[in-house]
Design a protein around this motif. Structure first.
Motif, PDB file in Angstrom:
ATOM      1  N   VAL A   7       0.819  -1.127   0.097  1.00 27.19           N
ATOM      2  CA  VAL A   7      -0.065  -0.013  -0.034  1.00 27.19           C
ATOM      3  C   VAL A   7       0.926   1.258  -0.006  1.00 27.19           C
ATOM      4  O   VAL A   7       0.799   2.185  -0.613  1.00 27.19           O
ATOM      5  CB  VAL A   7      -0.985   0.038   1.279  1.00 27.19           C
TER       6      VAL A   7
ATOM      7  N   VAL B  77       1.249   4.191  -2.420  1.00 26.93           N
ATOM      8  CA  VAL B  77       1.145   5.700  -2.432  1.00 26.93           C
ATOM      9  C   VAL B  77       2.068   6.329  -2.900  1.00 26.93           C
ATOM     10  O   VAL B  77       2.126   7.257  -3.550  1.00 26.93           O
ATOM     11  CB  VAL B  77       0.541   5.795  -0.914  1.00 26.93           C
TER      12      VAL B  77
ATOM     13  N   SER C 112      -4.050   8.075   4.485  1.00 26.96           N
ATOM     14  CA  SER C 112      -4.334   7.551   6.117  1.00 26.96           C
ATOM     15  C   SER C 112      -4.063   6.539   6.588  1.00 26.96           C
ATOM     16  O   SER C 112      -4.089   6.359   8.046  1.00 26.96           O
ATOM     17  CB  SER C 112      -6.008   7.757   5.887  1.00 26.96           C
TER      18      SER C 112
ATOM     19  N   MET D 154     -11.064  10.266   7.752  1.00 28.40           N
ATOM     20  CA  MET D 154      -9.610  10.389   7.005  1.00 28.40           C
ATOM     21  C   MET D 154      -9.546   9.091   6.362  1.00 28.40           C
ATOM     22  O   MET D 154      -8.817   8.206   6.349  1.00 28.40           O
ATOM     23  CB  MET D 154      -8.738  10.311   8.011  1.00 28.40           C
ATOM     24  N   THR D 155     -10.185   9.056   5.098  1.00 28.16           N
ATOM     25  CA  THR D 155      -9.925   7.853   4.348  1.00 28.16           C
ATOM     26  C   THR D 155      -9.356   8.439   3.018  1.00 28.16           C
ATOM     27  O   THR D 155      -9.863   9.127   2.504  1.00 28.16           O
ATOM     28  CB  THR D 155     -11.350   6.871   4.142  1.00 28.16           C
ATOM     29  N   SER D 156      -8.884   7.439   2.610  1.00 25.43           N
ATOM     30  CA  SER D 156      -8.215   7.710   1.180  1.00 25.43           C
ATOM     31  C   SER D 156      -8.236   6.573   0.421  1.00 25.43           C
ATOM     32  O   SER D 156      -7.907   5.626   0.543  1.00 25.43           O
ATOM     33  CB  SER D 156      -6.554   7.891   1.318  1.00 25.43           C
ATOM     34  N   ASP D 157      -9.007   6.803  -0.840  1.00 23.80           N
ATOM     35  CA  ASP D 157      -9.207   5.570  -1.615  1.00 23.80           C
ATOM     36  C   ASP D 157      -8.061   5.368  -2.297  1.00 23.80           C
ATOM     37  O   ASP D 157      -7.887   4.016  -2.544  1.00 23.80           O
ATOM     38  CB  ASP D 157     -10.178   6.233  -2.740  1.00 23.80           C
ATOM     39  N   VAL D 158      -6.935   5.982  -2.462  1.00 26.64           N
ATOM     40  CA  VAL D 158      -5.585   5.491  -3.200  1.00 26.64           C
ATOM     41  C   VAL D 158      -5.029   4.451  -2.487  1.00 26.64           C
ATOM     42  O   VAL D 158      -4.541   3.575  -3.150  1.00 26.64           O
ATOM     43  CB  VAL D 158      -4.737   6.869  -3.258  1.00 26.64           C
ATOM     44  N   SER D 159      -5.006   4.522  -1.358  1.00 20.16           N
ATOM     45  CA  SER D 159      -4.199   3.471  -0.509  1.00 20.16           C
ATOM     46  C   SER D 159      -4.861   2.318   0.087  1.00 20.16           C
ATOM     47  O   SER D 159      -4.564   1.729   0.810  1.00 20.16           O
ATOM     48  CB  SER D 159      -3.668   4.354   0.713  1.00 20.16           C
ATOM     49  N   ARG D 160      -6.197   2.390  -0.458  1.00 18.61           N
ATOM     50  CA  ARG D 160      -7.031   1.131   0.061  1.00 18.61           C
ATOM     51  C   ARG D 160      -6.650  -0.118  -0.734  1.00 18.61           C
ATOM     52  O   ARG D 160      -6.379  -0.022  -2.003  1.00 18.61           O
ATOM     53  CB  ARG D 160      -8.490   1.197  -0.167  1.00 18.61           C
ATOM     54  N   ILE D 161      -6.521  -1.258   0.037  1.00 18.20           N
ATOM     55  CA  ILE D 161      -6.067  -2.436  -0.795  1.00 18.20           C
ATOM     56  C   ILE D 161      -6.823  -3.448  -0.542  1.00 18.20           C
ATOM     57  O   ILE D 161      -7.619  -3.532   0.673  1.00 18.20           O
ATOM     58  CB  ILE D 161      -4.587  -2.741  -0.489  1.00 18.20           C
TER      59      ILE D 161
END
Ligand SMILES: [Zn+2]
Lengths: 253, 231
Positions: free
Chosen positions: A83, A87, A173, B1-8
């Motif tokens: 992850v 990022v 986050s 505080m959630t970021s879609d980019v970093s979800r896996i």
């Protein structure tokens, strides 16, 4: 006991396991191989060792086909690393493009980044090349030789640590845990000795010229992150020795 | 505080992949497709690839390196390397073959660095033995026991012999392929394999006889080494 000088009579002395294993791999010189083969044929003990060695290879092959479940903590950590890497990649679009335009003119910036990624890109503008990926990858796979890709250990001075770390942290986050598992474990140990042990950031860096680790711990408010710059974590069995600390307050996103 | 980019690990593509009609689950994509999307900038597909193959790659790393910490570090390096150089992947190969090779190289790199440093032997970590055998609910006790036996035995032979043996006997590389990977002569690989097997044999005798159903059960076997010169 060496059997390299083989007995004159095949039946006098047994072959040692090494010799039998060499025989199986055709590693013995011809005359020796011949005598060894004759001995094995005539000697039940050595024949048994011979068979057991052959069987061992087969058993190893069979066992080799089985997967081994990755321990949960290792898998979790690996997920976090991937992850972070993702990022990091989103945030290095600008840097990558410079390299890639030189190397591969037809490649364009990834177009798929969503709105959230755009925020990251903006945040990354001020970060510049320090963010760029390292590629000291283990050799083997063929492909581009990215000699002009800067290292993944950013060079900072203590006064940059706060602003840089703030940008990194604002891009995600999730905890950003970079560095080897050992370095991260060292950071965890350091964190566990603090009143606020929740890790937000582990980033190998060169700070004021020395190899260090930037560790971010969750501060009192959700937006505060306490940063420590420590030495020692990149050494095997090292202990974190902080030489600088500061606190940053993340902006709302 | 959630970021879609970093979800896996979500099943739905977050950013719409290039010309991908409709919501297709990543789980249903083959390795090539996942890797292609990754190269195109998709932030999630590489994570799927990792999840799909991590148990296989863990097996390679833990057998080659013997120590969970080392194996975890090597795998991390390998996957990051694969992540970054995914665009060097040639589409005619299998993704697993490519990944496998990167993992093997990362493990060998660690062994070489360790040998250069020539530090004290790695600490034993008995606590992890049970964990290394895998979750009890996943595999029968017999499978876990055999897995541990092999791991423990492999740890007791020297690293050169171990890496040759893991490549050739366990991973099925040819002598020539292993020689190329290990950067040594084919004869050296053969010799390391032979000597490695000779060392492993007494360590795994018990394992062999229990699973092979040998008919001389109960009688403690004389190893060839003990037998040498006794007549
Ligand atoms: Zn004999």
């Amino acid at each position: 006991m060496t059997d390299s000088g083989l007995p004159t009579s095949e039946h006098l002395e047994h072959l040692d396991t090494d010799t039998i294993a060499d025989l199986i791999e055709n590693l013995l010189p011809a005359p020796e191989a011949h005598r060894a083969r004759e001995h094995v044929k005539a000697c039940p003990d050595c024949q048994q060792t011979f068979d057991a060695l052959v069987q061992l290879s087969e058993d190893l092959a069979e066992e080799g086909r089985n997967d081994i479940p990755m321990p949960a903590d290792v898998a979790e950590h690996l997920d976090a690393v991937i992850v972070s890497e993702s990022v990091l990649r989103s945030s290095t679009v600008g840097v990558h493009s410079l390299v890639q335009i030189r190397e591969e003119p037809r490649r364009h910036l990834p177009k798929l980044l969503g709105a959230a990624a755009a925020v990251v890109v903006i945040a990354a503008i001020g970060v510049g090349v320090v963010f760029a990926t390292k590629d000291d990858a283990p050799g083997g796979a063929a492909g581009i030789n990215p000699t002009n890709v800067p290292t993944g250990v950013p060079t900072l001075t203590t006064k940059d640590v706060g602003p840089q770390a703030q940008r990194w942290l604002e891009s995600s986050s999730n905890p950003l845990l970079h560095g080897s598992a050992a370095e991260i474990a060292c950071a965890r140990t350091f964190a566990s000795s603090r009143p606020n042990p929740q890790l937000r950031l582990v980033q190998p860096a060169k700070v004021n010229g020395q190899r260090a680790t930037v560790i971010g711990l969750q501060g009192e408010s959700a937006r505060d992150v306490q940063l420590f710059v420590v030495t020692g974590c990149n050494e095997s069995g090292g202990v974190a020795d902080p030489f600088y600390d500061t606190t940053v307050t993340l902006r709302n996103r | 505080m959630t970021s879609d980019v970093s979800r896996i690990g979500t099943a739905e593509p977050i950013a719409q992949p290039v010309q991908h009609a409709g919501p297709v689950s990543y789980d249903q994509m083959d390795d090539h497709e996942l890797l292609r999307l990754h190269v195109a900038g998709n932030p999630d597909t590489f994570g799927f690839l990792v999840r799909r193959h991590r148990d296989r790659m863990w097996a390679v790393a833990i057998r080659t390196l013997g120590e969970p910490e080392e194996a975890a570090d090597a795998l991390q390096e390998a996957f990051i390397s694969a992540f970054r150089r995914a665009d060097s992947f040639r589409g005619d190969a299998k993704v697993t073959t490519w990944l496998h090779r990167i993992v093997v190289n990362a493990c060998l790199d660690r062994i070489r660095r360790r040998q250069v440093r020539a530090t004290d032997p790695l600490p034993e970590d008995e606590d992890r033995a049970a964990e290394l055998a895998g979750p009890a609910e996943e595999d029968p006790a017999e499978v876990r026991e055999r897995r541990l036996d092999v791991l423990n035995a492999l740890k007791q032979i020297n690293e050169d012999q171990r890496s040759a043996l893991v490549l050739v006997d366990m991973e099925g590389y040819s002598i020539e392929e292993a020689a190329a990977i290990l950067d040594c002569a084919p004869g050296t690989v053969k010799s390391r394999c032979a000597r490695g097997r000779a060392k492993l044999l007494p360590l795994l005798r018990h394992w062999q006889t229990t699973r092979g159903g040998s008919d001389d059960s109960g009688v403690p076997e004389k190893t060839a080494a003990e037998a040498v010169g006794t007549e």
